[in-house]
Each structure stands twice: as C-alpha cells, then as structure tokens.
Design a protein around this motif. Structure first.
Motif, PDB file in Angstrom:
ATOM      1  N   ASP A   8       0.661  -1.337  -0.022  1.00  0.00           N
ATOM      2  CA  ASP A   8      -0.089   0.077   0.128  1.00  0.00           C
ATOM      3  C   ASP A   8       0.868   1.206  -0.067  1.00  0.00           C
ATOM      4  N   ARG A   9       2.015   1.185   0.057  1.00  0.00           N
ATOM      5  CA  ARG A   9       2.992   2.319  -0.249  1.00  0.00           C
ATOM      6  C   ARG A   9       3.985   2.099  -1.478  1.00  0.00           C
ATOM      7  N   PRO A  10       4.624   3.032  -2.043  1.00  0.00           N
ATOM      8  CA  PRO A  10       5.535   3.049  -3.103  1.00  0.00           C
ATOM      9  C   PRO A  10       6.719   2.002  -2.584  1.00  0.00           C
ATOM     10  N   VAL A  11       7.470   1.312  -3.467  1.00  0.00           N
ATOM     11  CA  VAL A  11       8.570   0.334  -2.837  1.00  0.00           C
ATOM     12  C   VAL A  11      10.052   0.945  -3.480  1.00  0.00           C
ATOM     13  N   ILE A  12      10.863   0.832  -2.966  1.00  0.00           N
ATOM     14  CA  ILE A  12      12.362   0.988  -3.573  1.00  0.00           C
ATOM     15  C   ILE A  12      13.020  -0.247  -3.173  1.00  0.00           C
ATOM     16  N   ILE A  13      13.414  -0.983  -4.242  1.00  0.00           N
ATOM     17  CA  ILE A  13      14.119  -2.330  -3.679  1.00  0.00           C
ATOM     18  C   ILE A  13      15.440  -2.516  -3.997  1.00  0.00           C
ATOM     19  N   LEU A  14      16.392  -2.823  -3.381  1.00  0.00           N
ATOM     20  CA  LEU A  14      17.791  -3.090  -3.547  1.00  0.00           C
ATOM     21  C   LEU A  14      18.220  -4.502  -3.273  1.00  0.00           C
ATOM     22  N   ALA A  15      19.043  -5.191  -4.018  1.00  0.00           N
ATOM     23  CA  ALA A  15      19.494  -6.223  -3.921  1.00  0.00           C
ATOM     24  C   ALA A  15      21.015  -6.440  -4.393  1.00  0.00           C
ATOM     25  N   ASN A  16      21.819  -7.150  -3.673  1.00  0.00           N
ATOM     26  CA  ASN A  16      23.136  -7.464  -4.320  1.00  0.00           C
ATOM     27  C   ASN A  16      23.397  -8.656  -3.987  1.00  0.00           C
ATOM     28  N   GLU A  17      23.864  -9.601  -5.037  1.00  0.00           N
ATOM     29  CA  GLU A  17      24.376 -10.912  -4.755  1.00  0.00           C
ATOM     30  C   GLU A  17      23.284 -11.629  -3.989  1.00  0.00           C
ATOM     31  N   PHE A  18      21.938 -11.383  -4.449  1.00  0.00           N
ATOM     32  CA  PHE A  18      20.757 -12.171  -3.935  1.00  0.00           C
ATOM     33  C   PHE A  18      20.423 -13.293  -4.896  1.00  0.00           C
ATOM     34  N   LEU A  19      20.249 -12.966  -6.308  1.00  0.00           N
ATOM     35  CA  LEU A  19      19.842 -13.661  -7.285  1.00  0.00           C
ATOM     36  C   LEU A  19      20.461 -14.914  -7.423  1.00  0.00           C
ATOM     37  N   ASP A  20      21.865 -14.812  -7.249  1.00  0.00           N
ATOM     38  CA  ASP A  20      22.811 -15.813  -7.741  1.00  0.00           C
ATOM     39  C   ASP A  20      22.585 -17.110  -6.805  1.00  0.00           C
ATOM     40  N   CYS A  21      21.722 -16.717  -5.698  1.00  0.00           N
ATOM     41  CA  CYS A  21      21.721 -17.911  -4.543  1.00  0.00           C
ATOM     42  C   CYS A  21      20.269 -18.660  -4.980  1.00  0.00           C
ATOM     43  N   LEU A  22      19.615 -18.299  -6.051  1.00  0.00           N
ATOM     44  CA  LEU A  22      18.010 -18.851  -6.630  1.00  0.00           C
ATOM     45  C   LEU A  22      18.728 -20.018  -7.333  1.00  0.00           C
ATOM     46  N   PRO A  23      17.926 -21.115  -6.712  1.00  0.00           N
ATOM     47  CA  PRO A  23      18.327 -22.364  -7.439  1.00  0.00           C
ATOM     48  C   PRO A  23      18.212 -22.533  -9.035  1.00  0.00           C
ATOM     49  N   ILE A  24      19.246 -23.119  -9.763  1.00  0.00           N
ATOM     50  CA  ILE A  24      19.166 -23.300 -10.942  1.00  0.00           C
ATOM     51  C   ILE A  24      19.002 -24.755 -11.419  1.00  0.00           C
ATOM     52  N   ARG A  25      18.386 -25.021 -12.638  1.00  0.00           N
ATOM     53  CA  ARG A  25      18.477 -26.370 -13.070  1.00  0.00           C
ATOM     54  C   ARG A  25      19.673 -26.495 -14.221  1.00  0.00           C
ATOM     55  N   GLN A  26      19.978 -27.702 -14.652  1.00  0.00           N
ATOM     56  CA  GLN A  26      21.048 -27.879 -15.788  1.00  0.00           C
ATOM     57  C   GLN A  26      20.490 -28.898 -16.599  1.00  0.00           C
ATOM     58  N   ALA A  27      20.943 -28.852 -17.827  1.00  0.00           N
ATOM     59  CA  ALA A  27      20.607 -29.708 -19.034  1.00  0.00           C
ATOM     60  C   ALA A  27      22.053 -29.966 -19.757  1.00  0.00           C
ATOM     61  N   ILE A  28      22.139 -31.193 -20.123  1.00  0.00           N
ATOM     62  CA  ILE A  28      23.501 -31.354 -20.923  1.00  0.00           C
ATOM     63  C   ILE A  28      23.098 -32.156 -22.093  1.00  0.00           C
ATOM     64  N   TRP A  29      23.816 -31.653 -23.465  1.00  0.00           N
ATOM     65  CA  TRP A  29      23.406 -32.338 -24.866  1.00  0.00           C
ATOM     66  C   TRP A  29      24.231 -33.611 -24.632  1.00  0.00           C
ATOM     67  N   THR A  30      23.641 -34.806 -24.821  1.00  0.00           N
ATOM     68  CA  THR A  30      24.417 -35.781 -24.766  1.00  0.00           C
ATOM     69  C   THR A  30      23.297 -36.934 -25.449  1.00  0.00           C
ATOM     70  N   ASP A  31      24.031 -37.874 -26.268  1.00  0.00           N
ATOM     71  CA  ASP A  31      23.179 -38.865 -27.111  1.00  0.00           C
ATOM     72  C   ASP A  31      22.113 -38.237 -27.817  1.00  0.00           C
ATOM     73  N   GLY A  32      22.168 -37.004 -28.554  1.00  0.00           N
ATOM     74  CA  GLY A  32      21.212 -36.339 -29.407  1.00  0.00           C
ATOM     75  C   GLY A  32      20.288 -35.876 -28.950  1.00  0.00           C
ATOM     76  N   GLY A  33      20.321 -35.497 -27.620  1.00  0.00           N
ATOM     77  CA  GLY A  33      19.144 -34.640 -27.069  1.00  0.00           C
ATOM     78  C   GLY A  33      19.615 -33.970 -25.588  1.00  0.00           C
ATOM     79  N   TRP A  34      18.834 -32.992 -25.177  1.00  0.00           N
ATOM     80  CA  TRP A  34      19.189 -32.128 -23.961  1.00  0.00           C
ATOM     81  C   TRP A  34      18.515 -33.070 -22.783  1.00  0.00           C
ATOM     82  N   ARG A  35      19.397 -33.469 -21.930  1.00  0.00           N
ATOM     83  CA  ARG A  35      18.972 -34.287 -20.929  1.00  0.00           C
ATOM     84  C   ARG A  35      19.294 -33.772 -19.535  1.00  0.00           C
TER      85      ARG A  35
END
Ligand code: SAH
Length: 354
Positions: free
Chosen positions: A146-173
């Motif tokens: 209910d009020r304007p927001v001013i947001i700061l973040a340093n080195e926060f997004l890099d902690c968010l979990p990622i997933r990975q895929a690798i190209w092998t046997d003719g496909g992304w797995r």
C-alpha cells in the motif's frame, strides 16, 4: 546424519535430484544449510561482496534510492526493501547516504527480506541504533503493497536455485545429482530428453531457473501494484548463453560443488534477460542491463572516491584501489551487472556513464 548422508539416502530412495533441489538443500537445509547454519561473509569468511569492498557501494545505492523517491513525486512514506541483506553493510551505508536527503530519510520504512536466522541476528545487531523503523520478513509476500517500494539487492539472485541440462546422445537431458559406483555424489544425465528447439554439441550445458523466473514475476507484480523501482546487482549474463556456471565458494576459493554440501556458498551466474522478462510479465518495465562499472560511474563513484580521499588523505591509495575493484574490468566492473525494474509511468531510474 550429515547433509551428505541424508542426500545420499534421498537419492537411493527417490532417484537423482535436480541441481535446484541440491542447491536448496545446501543453502537452506534447517540443520545443515550454509545460510541456515554457517554463513560467513567478508574477509575472514568465505566470500567478499561489493558492500564489503567499500562503503561507496552502499552509499551510491542509497543515492540511487533517493533519486527514485524524487521520481515518485517525493511520497511522504516509502518502503525501502532489501533482499538478502547479509551482514547489513549495504543497508547501513545506504541509510547513511539517505540522511543527506532529510525528507527522503524521514519517509523511509525499511524492510529486510532474509531467510537466514544467523544473518537476521547480525542484521538486528548492526541496525540496533538505526533511526528508521525496520521490519524483517522471509518472503516477498510478507511486504504490504500500500506504499511505493524501492528495492535493493546485491548478490541475492545468484543464490536462487538453477537447473541444468546437458547435450548428450542427440538430446538435452537434465543434469541431476545421483551417485557413482563408489556411492559418492556425482552428476548424472537423465534418460528422457527435454524438448527444445535448439540443438547442441556433446557436452554443451544449459541452465535455467524456475525460481528466478517466479521471483522476477512476483517482484514485477509488487512494483506494478505499489509503484516504485527495484535494482538487482549480481554477476551474470546480459544475453542468453550456455555453459556451467554453478560454483561453490569456501574460504575465498572455489571447490567442487559436490564436495562439501552445506559448508560452501553455492551460486550460479544470473540470467538477467530471463529475470527481466519475468518482471515484465509481472507488470513492471525493464531498463537496459548495465555493467556495474557503467552503473556506478553514472551515480558518481569517481567523485565520491575523490571526496573520500580528500577527507582521508592517508587512505587515498586504499580508496582508489577499492574504487578500481568495484568498477575495474579486472575486478567486479564488467562481470557484475545492474538490472532495474520500475513501475509504468515512472521516469527510467537508471543512467550509466562511460
Ligand atoms: N547482499 C549481501 C549478502 C549477499 S549473500 C551482500 O552483498 O553482502 C546472499 C544473501 O541472500 C544472504 O543474506 C542470504 O541469507 C540471503 N538469501 C539467500 N537465499 C534467500 C532466499 N531465498 N530468501 C531470502 N534471502 C535469501
């Protein structure tokens, strides 16, 4: 049971786990996660971030926040929010700089979004004499809109979990974490392939983050509802790309990401285009991605360094080195990017300088 033993038991029971589930356990497991139990930031710890390098970083972000507040029409109350405040150095420096704009300082209600109990305690101690009201929450949803927001973040997004895929046997797995023949944690490729339009060469690696996209969408929606702007600084890409960027950091050195679950900080380069697209889907406008160097120069880091050196002549050399570390191409200047989301109708709140 150690986190490693519990992860192995889980893999034996359920099969290989995603990189995202592994990151989540290593960072946030209540009994053994790095942030939940043993976060160590700074010179004597595992890694150094920009606020630890120099007070100039947080001060300039505080001035950026003041300029956003001006752009919002100088509202009488504003929420200054930081995601992942760590040791609270950034917010301390930002609030000190904000005092130079008394009407802005008087309008601030600070919100710190932090899941780590030990870091929350450090933040409370560091901010015990802050002259603004400070609230803690573990989730973005804990912040009223209910009020304007001013947001700061340093080195926060890099902690968010990622997933990975690798190209092998003719496909992304999907690249998951299972076990090798000796019973140790090891990367494995799933049998089923992920449908994607693009192809790869053997061993090519892709990363994506559902958590980053989900967070971006929610931040964009908060900004659109409340009005305001958000600044996210982190190491990452400003265009889509391939490659394995998952890394574990302990005692200022990288180590194998499967070596010491829960004992090292685990991060990945931020896919800024994906983050900003998600913020846009949530209702916010995205500014062009700038390098940290361009962004901090636009906020006047050179003039600030000169003023600090004049006031502390015996420290001039050190202040110059800190400035160079923040904006130099060999330091954080180019690897780190500044990305901004803002509410429709607001003047674009970023400006770089060569
Ligand atoms: N911004 C600080 C600290 C960076 S370390 C600095 O620049 O020095 C990452 C911070 O994000 C820590 O405070 C950690 O506890 C917090 N964090 C990590 N994942 C989080 C999540 N999902 N929600 C809230 N905070 C999180």
């Amino acid at each position: 049971m150690s986190l490693r033993e519990r992860l192995i038991a889980r893999i034996v029971r359920d099969g290989p786990i995603s990189v995202a589930d592994y990151m989540d356990a290593c960072l946030h497991d209540p009994a053994d996660g790095y942030y939940a139990t043993r976060p160590r930031l700074g010179e004597a710890g595992d890694f150094i971030t920009a606020p630890h390098v120099s007070q100039m970083f947080g001060e300039l972000l505080g001035l950026w926040a003041a300029s956003v507040w001006e752009g919002l029409g100088r509202p009488a109350r504003v929420r200054l929010i930081e995601f992942g405040p760590g040791d609270a150095i950034l917010v301390t420096d930002a609030l000190r700089a904000a005092r130079a704009v008394p009407d802005f300082f008087g309008a601030i209600e600070a919100w710190l979004v932090e899941t780590s109990a030990p870091l929350r305690e450090r933040q409370k101690a560091a901010l015990s004499s802050a002259a603004v009201s400070i609230h803690w929450t573990e989730h973005l949803e804990g912040i009223p809109d209910d009020r304007p927001v001013i947001i700061l973040a340093n080195e926060f997004l890099d902690c968010l979990p990622i997933r990975q895929a690798i190209w092998t046997d003719g496909g992304w797995r999907e690249r998951r974490i299972g076990m090798d023949k000796t019973g140790e944690l090891a990367f494995v490729a799933c049998a089923s392939s992920i449908p994607r339009a693009d192809t790869g060469g053997n061993g090519d690696l892709l990363e994506w983050s559902d958590a980053l996209a989900h967070f971006g969408q929610r931040v964009g929606a908060l900004i659109a509802r409340a009005s305001g702007a958000a600044l996210f600084i982190d190491y990452g890409r400003d265009r889509s790309g391939r490659g394995d960027t998952l890394q574990a950091l302990r005692g200022h050195a990288t180590e194998g990401v499967l070596e010491n679950p829960g004992h090292a900080d685990l991060t990945a380069h931020v896919d800024f285009p994906a983050f900003l697209v998600a913020g846009f889907a949530g209702g916010a406008i995205a500014a062009p991605i700038l390098s940290q160097a361009t962004f901090l120069r636009g906020l006047g880091i050179r003039a600030r360094a000169e003023a600090l050196a004049r006031a502390n002549p015996d420290q001039a050399g050190k202040i110059g080195r800190q400035r160079d570390r923040l904006i130099g191409p060999d330091g954080m200047g180019e690897l780190f990017k500044a990305a901004c989301l803002y509410s429709p109708g607001l003047h674009p709140p970023v400006f770089g300088a060569p």
